[in-house]
Scaffold this motif. Structure first.
Motif, mmCIF file in Angstrom:
data_model
loop_
_atom_site.group_PDB
_atom_site.id
_atom_site.type_symbol
_atom_site.label_atom_id
_atom_site.label_comp_id
_atom_site.label_asym_id
_atom_site.label_seq_id
_atom_site.Cartn_x
_atom_site.Cartn_y
_atom_site.Cartn_z
ATOM 1 N N ALA A 7 -4.639 86.398 -14.072
ATOM 2 C CA ALA A 7 -5.615 87.725 -13.960
ATOM 3 C C ALA A 7 -5.739 87.438 -12.129
ATOM 4 C CB ALA A 7 -6.948 87.269 -14.439
ATOM 5 N N VAL A 8 -6.171 88.489 -11.907
ATOM 6 C CA VAL A 8 -6.923 88.552 -10.074
ATOM 7 C C VAL A 8 -7.975 88.689 -10.219
ATOM 8 C CG1 VAL A 8 -6.306 89.225 -7.406
ATOM 9 C CG2 VAL A 8 -3.773 87.767 -9.627
ATOM 10 N N ASN A 9 -8.691 88.295 -8.776
ATOM 11 C CA ASN A 9 -9.871 89.193 -9.087
ATOM 12 C C ASN A 9 -9.627 88.779 -7.667
ATOM 13 O OD1 ASN A 9 -11.990 90.187 -7.813
ATOM 14 N ND2 ASN A 9 -13.584 88.668 -9.340
ATOM 15 N N LYS A 10 -9.369 89.340 -6.366
ATOM 16 C CA LYS A 10 -9.313 88.886 -4.799
ATOM 17 C C LYS A 10 -9.349 90.676 -4.207
ATOM 18 C CE LYS A 10 -6.626 87.523 -1.567
ATOM 19 N NZ LYS A 10 -6.205 85.501 -1.355
ATOM 20 N N VAL A 11 -10.372 90.294 -2.957
ATOM 21 C CA VAL A 11 -10.626 91.598 -2.131
ATOM 22 C C VAL A 11 -10.256 91.017 -0.566
ATOM 23 C CG1 VAL A 11 -13.042 91.504 -2.326
ATOM 24 C CG2 VAL A 11 -11.713 93.120 -1.939
ATOM 25 N N THR A 12 -10.135 92.132 0.008
ATOM 26 C CA THR A 12 -9.950 91.674 1.827
ATOM 27 C C THR A 12 -10.741 92.919 2.128
ATOM 28 O OG1 THR A 12 -7.919 90.626 1.276
ATOM 29 C CG2 THR A 12 -8.970 91.719 3.720
ATOM 30 N N LEU A 13 -11.884 92.786 2.820
ATOM 31 C CA LEU A 13 -13.085 94.129 4.047
ATOM 32 C C LEU A 13 -12.118 93.458 5.202
ATOM 33 C CD1 LEU A 13 -16.078 94.105 1.248
ATOM 34 C CD2 LEU A 13 -13.799 95.286 1.604
ATOM 35 N N LEU A 14 -12.124 94.321 6.085
ATOM 36 C CA LEU A 14 -13.073 94.237 7.881
ATOM 37 C C LEU A 14 -13.657 95.457 8.144
ATOM 38 C CD1 LEU A 14 -11.878 93.563 10.662
ATOM 39 C CD2 LEU A 14 -9.654 95.009 10.232
ATOM 40 N N GLY A 15 -15.089 94.756 8.879
ATOM 41 C CA GLY A 15 -15.818 95.837 8.970
ATOM 42 C C GLY A 15 -16.855 94.694 9.629
ATOM 43 N N ARG A 16 -18.912 95.995 10.024
ATOM 44 C CA ARG A 16 -18.837 94.677 10.894
ATOM 45 C C ARG A 16 -20.196 94.812 9.786
ATOM 46 N NH1 ARG A 16 -17.717 95.172 16.073
ATOM 47 N NH2 ARG A 16 -16.000 95.994 16.794
ATOM 48 N N LEU A 17 -20.885 93.829 10.878
ATOM 49 C CA LEU A 17 -22.097 92.802 10.114
ATOM 50 C C LEU A 17 -23.272 93.929 10.114
ATOM 51 C CD1 LEU A 17 -20.688 89.709 10.169
ATOM 52 C CD2 LEU A 17 -22.936 89.436 10.258
ATOM 53 N N GLY A 85 -12.143 87.520 -0.454
ATOM 54 C CA GLY A 85 -13.181 86.544 -1.807
ATOM 55 C C GLY A 85 -12.792 87.151 -2.917
ATOM 56 N N ARG A 86 -14.167 87.201 -3.698
ATOM 57 C CA ARG A 86 -13.526 87.714 -5.148
ATOM 58 C C ARG A 86 -14.861 88.936 -5.151
ATOM 59 N NH1 ARG A 86 -15.300 82.257 -5.648
ATOM 60 N NH2 ARG A 86 -16.734 82.584 -7.105
ATOM 61 N N ILE A 87 -14.281 89.679 -5.957
ATOM 62 C CA ILE A 87 -16.435 90.701 -6.681
ATOM 63 C C ILE A 87 -16.608 89.269 -7.634
ATOM 64 C CG2 ILE A 87 -16.702 92.296 -7.250
ATOM 65 C CD1 ILE A 87 -14.280 93.664 -6.516
ATOM 66 N N ARG A 88 -18.234 89.882 -7.642
ATOM 67 C CA ARG A 88 -19.022 89.447 -8.922
ATOM 68 C C ARG A 88 -19.705 89.892 -8.948
ATOM 69 N NH1 ARG A 88 -21.568 83.564 -7.863
ATOM 70 N NH2 ARG A 88 -19.716 82.725 -8.753
ATOM 71 N N TYR A 89 -19.989 90.276 -10.724
ATOM 72 C CA TYR A 89 -20.695 91.421 -10.498
ATOM 73 C C TYR A 89 -22.704 90.096 -11.402
ATOM 74 C CZ TYR A 89 -17.527 94.856 -10.098
ATOM 75 O OH TYR A 89 -15.930 95.892 -10.110
ATOM 76 N N SER A 90 -22.883 91.102 -11.231
ATOM 77 C CA SER A 90 -24.356 90.816 -11.598
ATOM 78 C C SER A 90 -25.383 91.693 -12.150
ATOM 79 C CB SER A 90 -25.110 89.184 -10.800
ATOM 80 O OG SER A 90 -25.180 90.737 -9.914
ATOM 81 N N GLU A 91 -26.737 90.776 -13.360
ATOM 82 C CA GLU A 91 -27.223 91.554 -13.835
ATOM 83 C C GLU A 91 -29.186 91.507 -13.793
ATOM 84 O OE1 GLU A 91 -26.227 92.613 -18.513
ATOM 85 O OE2 GLU A 91 -25.293 94.400 -16.745
ATOM 86 N N GLN A 107 -14.796 83.778 0.529
ATOM 87 C CA GLN A 107 -13.614 82.420 0.212
ATOM 88 C C GLN A 107 -13.331 82.330 2.037
ATOM 89 O OE1 GLN A 107 -11.534 82.989 -2.352
ATOM 90 N NE2 GLN A 107 -12.112 81.820 -3.914
ATOM 91 N N ASP A 108 -12.779 82.988 2.762
ATOM 92 C CA ASP A 108 -12.429 83.574 4.353
ATOM 93 C C ASP A 108 -13.190 83.709 4.955
ATOM 94 O OD1 ASP A 108 -10.702 80.628 3.433
ATOM 95 O OD2 ASP A 108 -9.122 82.524 2.922
ATOM 96 N N LEU A 109 -13.357 83.975 6.405
ATOM 97 C CA LEU A 109 -13.867 84.359 6.971
ATOM 98 C C LEU A 109 -12.823 84.784 8.483
ATOM 99 C CD1 LEU A 109 -17.820 85.786 7.100
ATOM 100 C CD2 LEU A 109 -16.622 84.758 9.173
ATOM 101 N N ILE A 110 -12.729 85.687 8.900
ATOM 102 C CA ILE A 110 -11.858 85.796 10.031
ATOM 103 C C ILE A 110 -13.407 86.456 11.374
ATOM 104 C CG2 ILE A 110 -10.305 86.384 11.651
ATOM 105 C CD1 ILE A 110 -8.755 85.820 9.366
ATOM 106 N N THR A 111 -13.626 85.939 12.210
ATOM 107 C CA THR A 111 -14.153 86.683 13.194
ATOM 108 C C THR A 111 -12.979 87.082 14.388
ATOM 109 O OG1 THR A 111 -14.534 85.287 14.599
ATOM 110 C CG2 THR A 111 -16.345 85.486 12.912
ATOM 111 N N PHE A 112 -13.575 89.036 14.502
ATOM 112 C CA PHE A 112 -12.965 89.248 15.780
ATOM 113 C C PHE A 112 -13.630 88.867 17.200
ATOM 114 C CE2 PHE A 112 -11.369 90.686 12.091
ATOM 115 C CZ PHE A 112 -9.588 90.434 12.989
ATOM 116 N N GLY A 113 -13.986 88.292 18.074
ATOM 117 C CA GLY A 113 -14.740 88.290 19.503
ATOM 118 C C GLY A 113 -14.469 88.827 20.636
ATOM 119 N N ASN A 114 -14.837 88.414 21.436
ATOM 120 C CA ASN A 114 -14.415 88.733 22.526
ATOM 121 C C ASN A 114 -12.913 88.752 23.487
ATOM 122 O OD1 ASN A 114 -17.055 90.696 22.811
ATOM 123 N ND2 ASN A 114 -17.354 88.819 23.999
#
Length: 124
Positions: A7-17, A85-91, A107-114
């Motif tokens: 099974a695979v639990n993997k997500v990739t997001l590209l956005g701003r903090l 990373g991976r999605i985690r549900y909590s309650e 799990q991984d993070l890439i920054t896009f700087g100047n």
């Protein structure tokens, strides 16, 4: 006979903090948290073809000590980042009310700087 299905639990997001990372938790289980915004756009059929934009906010959690230190030192509000990373549900229950949440465990993070300066931060 016992079968194991992968099974695979993997997500990739590209956005701003949305805010600077914050160190939470306790000495035994520290976690760095922050949120990032991603956008979706489309052409509206109802508003004379105007473009519509929807912003989604994603809660990010970092449990790896090495990645936590680097994120706290180098990642700031407004920076553009790619998170893998991976999605985690909590309650949990608070005052008799069941609270449900979802976060991305980075799990991984890439920054896009100047000037094209990119930084890959990876959990090993």
């Amino acid at each position: 006979m016992f079968f194991v299905f992968s099974a695979v639990n993997k997500v990739t997001l590209l956005g701003r903090l949305g805010q600077d990372p914050v160190l939470r938790g306790n000495d035994r289980t520290p976690v760095v948290t922050f949120s990032i915004a991603t956008n979706e756009s489309w052409k509206s059929k109802e508003n004379d073809g105007e473009y519509q934009i929807r912003t989604e906010w994603h809660n990010i959690a970092v449990f790896s000590e090495g990645l936590q230190n680097t994120v706290m030192d180098r990642v700031k509000k407004g920076m553009r980042v790619q998170i893998e990373g991976r999605i985690r549900y909590s309650e949990y229950e608070k005052e008799g009310v069941l609270i449900r949440g979802v976060s991305i465990v980075a799990q991984d993070l890439i920054t896009f700087g100047n000037a094209g300066m990119n930084l890959l931060l990876r959990l090993f």
